[in-house]
Design an enzyme around this catalytic site. Structure first.
Site, PDB file in Angstrom:
ATOM      1  N   GLY A 538       0.822  -1.228  -0.038  1.00 20.98           N
ATOM      2  CA  GLY A 538      -0.070  -0.023  -0.073  1.00 20.98           C
ATOM      3  C   GLY A 538       0.683   1.438  -0.160  1.00 20.98           C
ATOM      4  N   GLY A 540       0.225   5.666   0.998  1.00 17.45           N
ATOM      5  CA  GLY A 540      -0.341   6.645   1.605  1.00 17.45           C
ATOM      6  C   GLY A 540       0.226   8.027   1.428  1.00 17.45           C
ATOM      7  N   GLY A 541      -0.495   8.977   2.340  1.00 17.22           N
ATOM      8  CA  GLY A 541       0.239  10.115   2.155  1.00 17.22           C
ATOM      9  C   GLY A 541       1.535   9.899   3.245  1.00 17.22           C
ATOM     10  N   GLY A 543       3.361   7.409   3.518  1.00 19.16           N
ATOM     11  CA  GLY A 543       4.417   6.730   3.001  1.00 19.16           C
ATOM     12  C   GLY A 543       4.071   5.531   2.476  1.00 19.16           C
ATOM     13  N   VAL A 545       3.650   1.276   2.831  1.00 16.59           N
ATOM     14  CA  VAL A 545       3.186   0.371   3.768  1.00 16.59           C
ATOM     15  C   VAL A 545       3.734  -1.103   3.047  1.00 16.59           C
ATOM     16  CG1 VAL A 545       1.379  -1.232   5.134  1.00 16.59           C
ATOM     17  CG2 VAL A 545       1.174   1.413   4.284  1.00 16.59           C
ATOM     18  N   ASP A 655     -10.495  10.775  10.184  1.00 12.67           N
ATOM     19  CA  ASP A 655     -10.326  10.170   9.190  1.00 12.67           C
ATOM     20  C   ASP A 655     -10.941   8.847   8.714  1.00 12.67           C
ATOM     21  OD1 ASP A 655      -9.107  10.432   6.579  1.00 12.67           O
ATOM     22  OD2 ASP A 655      -7.310   9.675   6.960  1.00 12.67           O
TER      23      ASP A 655
END
Length: 885
Positions: A538, A540-541, A543, A545, A655
């Site tokens: 994954g 994301g914002g 970094g 995963v 979130d």
């Protein structure tokens, strides 16, 4: 002077008013020598809102500009957007899969403004997400690179124009060629370029470029010798009217500049009495060394300050997101019009730019020479990401005004106050003569753009996969052997294990390693094969995963902050402090962390089945049944309910979205990603937390977004969006859809309000398995969660009860195909509790004996007097007609 050839042409065809300033409603301080506005894709000339005539590019204007494109089958064409904007300029566009150029006739005046107008809508069969292109001027200056206007929208619900403004110098007798270059990275489905409007307007020689004897401070190098030379190009990134509303283009000083309002986009917090409006006096330009066209008078007659009676000590702060690795000119506009301030020393304050002291004793009267006299100050600042990491593309440039510290007693000031009237921020071209930065958001290509591998590449990929898997299995066996041997050594030498623990603990004394395990960077690298990309599961914002194996056997998810970044430090610390103390069956467990130098890493339990969203749309995973979806939602709701009421202090997730609901191998839902979470309101008198708006577009509580007041009900709204996602199997926002269907929430509410068939929105995969009764029950719950007024929404406890009831309906429907039995009706009567909402009305009842296991509840919904759905004591009998309060 204006180009005489152009002047003769304008006179000949009697179109002087088409290309020169058609005086706006306010008096101009500057009349441009050259002023042309092109309506791209238009078959006729049109009158704009700025009182100018915009020339259509599809009619003969060859003496003013020419349109050039290669002779290919992919010729450009004029088209109209699917959704229209009120400004007539954005009703047409020039679109092409190939390069095209606007060549402006010889311009003798220099410098000039160039403004490019983009309306990121769908054009015929062109998906706006496929608009990816670069823009160059005269083949040597790059204005934009890999630009996608769609990614620059502030509010994705409403498509609005994106305007890019530049200042450039034109060499004598040189044409101005503006070329649009599509990024054709995929020939099977190429990207395209488009533009709606182009402006070229001359400006005063030394408005932004430096006169030979003018220097200003370069804060990054502590030098006062900086100049903007003619060989530089500028991009206007922000132009803000401080303390008042927008000043539109037709109220500028003749150059059609737009001055945005500073609040709420840029001002960090609007304090009481901080807004100062004008006192009705006119600005005095007669004694001013700055020309009267520098900024409109409306900019100088309003400002931000502390307020004379303010006793609170704070900074007045503006934040602007900019590209890293560029130098910026920051221009601050001042005009002292407060009748209390009359002589130098009456108001002295400090200015910080990007946390660097720019002015230790700022005194507007001293700079300007008196009251009501405008003045501006320029500063240069180079923006770099923390630790010099150039991969961090967007950084924050802050401007802070601070009252004079008490320690500076040697400086006398009558009023401990600050003042600022206007802000302009310009990016300066780099050594490659480029102004191109990053898009605001990362580009996600349309699924149709994904590359299809050839047979040869498929075989190569298969070989690579086999080799990697073999190596991985070998590494796992070796890791297991090492782990067993180490465990035996520790069992025979317990003091060695204690020593190892102590070393891990001391890796970071500021974090709670006594509550979760501290990992060394060597352990993390071993678990991920030195962050091998093959283990990325994954992005994301925060970094990447990774999936890894701790101690060679335990599968974990490893979230790694982009090395050197300081933008996620708060989220990193926040998540450790929260998750290390929270344990619940429906919350993702934090195993440990690593904080080694520039590395900040979080280690979680591995969730075998990934995110909820992956089983709704956008992947090849098998779709979930209606019962599975309800069970997953119920688990997530219980996790959020625990955050709101079960922890020591209430916690607002902030979130909530379908990608933050993870599923383990047994399909148990677990809420994840607590980087943005905040402690909720405490005490009877406190109803909300005031904070800067953060979260994910499409899930944000509108009440929180507009008022910056965060409540527990903000999570309820976001969860309501997830409920809709699960029902309809589509994202909350689809920009490529027609406008009325782009927002899932608005579309659903409109259909419901107008009595349209809501079943049309339901995921076809589950449509046949939902009875009308179940759908009514579910829709009423969704509407309650999405109520505009947070006080009217259900609590998470109520949501848990409603989902339990919805799940019980499904179970009952599976047991009996012929409706409710009398025994079921009796059980519902026994389960029906009583609840009073925050406004005192009877709404819902819920009780629980444990956060992971709650008793079943029955909730029902009727219609309030305002038409908004409310929960009541009858069984979801009728669907109301909801209206916004």
């Amino acid at each position: 002077m204006a180009n005489p050839v152009n002047k003769r042409f304008y006179t000949k065809i009697n179109l002087l008013s088409l290309f020169f300033l058609s005086y706006p409603l306010v008096a101009n301080s500057y009349n441009p020598d050259y002023n042309i506005a092109i309506s791209c894709g238009s078959l006729k000339n049109t009158s704009g809102l700025d009182h100018r005539i915009w020339v259509g590019d599809s009619i003969d204007n060859s003496k003013i500009f020419s349109f050039i494109e290669p002779k290919t089958k992919n010729l450009s064409f004029n088209t109209k957007p699917i959704s229209t904007y009120t400004n007539i300029l954005y009703t047409t566009a020039r679109v092409s899969h190939s390069n095209f150029t606007y060549s402006i006739s010889t311009i003798t005046t220099s410098p000039v403004f160039i403004r490019l107008h983009f309306y990121p809508s769908s054009y015929q069969n062109f998906d706006p997400s496929n608009a990816l292109f670069s823009v160059q001027v005269n083949n040597n200056l790059t204005l934009l690179k890999n630009f996608n206007p769609l990614l620059w929208l502030d509010h994705v619900d409403d498509v609005t124009p994106i305007i890019k403004e530049y200042c450039i110098q034109i060499k004598p007798n040189e044409k101005l060629n503006i070329t649009f270059i599509p990024n054709n990275i995929n020939h099977s489905n190429p990207c395209y370029a488009f533009v709606n409007g182009i402006e070229v307007v001359s400006m005063p020689q030394f408005l932004y470029y430096s006169a030979p004897d003018y220097h200003f401070n370069y804060l990054t190098l502590n030098s006062n010798e900086y100049q903007i030379h003619s060989d530089s190009a500028l991009e206007m990134v922000y132009r803000v009217n401080v303390g008042q509303n927008q000043v539109p283009t037709n109220q500028d000083t003749g150059m059609f500049r737009n001055w945005e309002a500073d609040y709420p986009l840029y001002l960090e917090k609007q304090y009481p009495q901080s807004l100062s409006s004008d006192f009705g006096e006119r600005v005095n330009y007669s004694l001013n060394t700055n020309p009267n066209y520098t900024a409109p008078e409306d900019v100088y007659r309003t400002s931000r300050s502390y307020g004379m009676d303010s006793t609170e000590d704070y900074n007045v702060t503006w934040n602007f997101e900019v590209d890293s690795t560029f130098t910026y000119m920051v221009r601050l506009h001042f005009c002292e019009y407060d009748y209390h301030i009359r002589i130098a020393g009456d108001r002295v304050f400090q200015i910080f730019i990007n946390d660097t002291l720019a002015e230790e004793t700022a005194d507007v009267i001293l700079w300007a020479g008196g009251r009501l006299i405008p003045v501006h100050k320029d500063y240069a600042v180079s923006m770099y990401s923390q630790e010099g990491n150039s991969k961090i593309e967007r950084v924050n440039l802050s401007i802070k005004l601070q009252r004079l510290p008490k320690s500076m007693s040697y400086v006398f000031t009558n009023y401990h106050e600050v003042i600022l009237n206007g802000i302009e921020i310009f990016k300066i071209s780099d050594t490659n003569y480029s102004l191109a930065g990053s898009n605001r958001k990362s580009i996600i290509l349309n699924p149709k753009q994904q590359f299809l591998p050839s047979e040869k590449s498929k075989k190569s990929i298969l070989v690579v996969v086999v080799v990697v898997v073999s190596c991985f299995l070998l590494a796992s066996v070796i890791g297991m052997i090492v782990f067993v041997r180490r465990r035996r050594r520790f069992e025979s030498h317990p003091e060695m294990e204690e020593s190892t623990r102590r070393i891990k603990k001391e890796g970071s004394s500021t974090l709670p390693s006594h509550l979760c395990r501290y990992f060394t960077i060597a352990e993390i690298k071993a678990a991920t094969n030195n962050f091998d990309e093959i283990f990325i599961i994954g992005v994301g914002g925060f970094g990447n995963v990774y999936k890894g194996y701790i101690d060679g056997v335990t599968p974990v998810a490893i979230k790694r902050l982009k090395p050197g970044s300081q933008q996620g430090v708060n989220e990193f610390m926040n998540e450790i402090e929260l998750l290390s103390q929270l344990r619940h069956i429906h919350l993702v467990s934090l195993i440990g962390y690593c904080n080694d130098g520039v590395e900040m890493i979080l280690v979680y339990d591995f969730m075998q089945r990934g995110t909820l969203r992956e089983y709704l749309y956008g992947s090849d995973n098998e779709r979930l049944t209606w019962k599975q979806r309800l069970e997953i939602l119920l688990g997530a709701a219980r996790g959020l309910h625990y955050l709101h009421t079960g922890a020591k202090h209430s916690i607002i997730h902030r979130d909530v979205k379908s990608t933050n609901i993870l599923l383990d191998e047994k399909w148990v839902a677990k809420v994840s990603d607590f980087g943005l979470s905040k402690a909720g309101p405490t005490g009877m008198a406190m109803t909300h937390v005031s904070t800067v708006v953060k979260g994910s577009i499409g899930y944000l509580d509108p009440e929180y977004y507009l008022r910056q007041r965060l409540t527990l009900k903000s999570d309820v709204y976001s969860f309501g969006v997830v409920l809709l996602e699960v029902l309809c199997a589509r994202p909350p926002l689809v920009r490529s859809s027609e406008k009325k269907k782009a927002s899932l929430v608005i579309w659903f509410q409109r259909c419901y309000k107008q009595g349209l068939i809501v079943e049309e929105l339901v995921d076809p995969f589950i449509k046949d398995s939902i009875t009308s009764e179940s759908l009514k029950c579910y829709c009423q719950m969704v509407l309650s969660c999405l109520h505009d007024d947070g006080n009217q929404r259900m609590s998470m406890s109520d949501v848990v009860g409603a989902l339990e009831f919805a799940l019980q309906l499904v179970t009952t429907e599976e047991d009996s195909k012929f409706g409710w039995t009398k025994e079921k009706e009796k059980s519902e009567q026994r389960l029906l509790p009583h609840f009073t909402s925050e406004d005192g009305s009877d709404v819902f009842t819920s009780s629980s004996d444990d956060y992971g296991s709650q008793t079943s509840k029955v909730s029902t919904i009727s219609t309030s007097t305002e038409g908004q759905p409310m929960l009541s004591a009858t069984v979801f009998s009728e669907i109301g007609n909801p209206k916004a309060r």
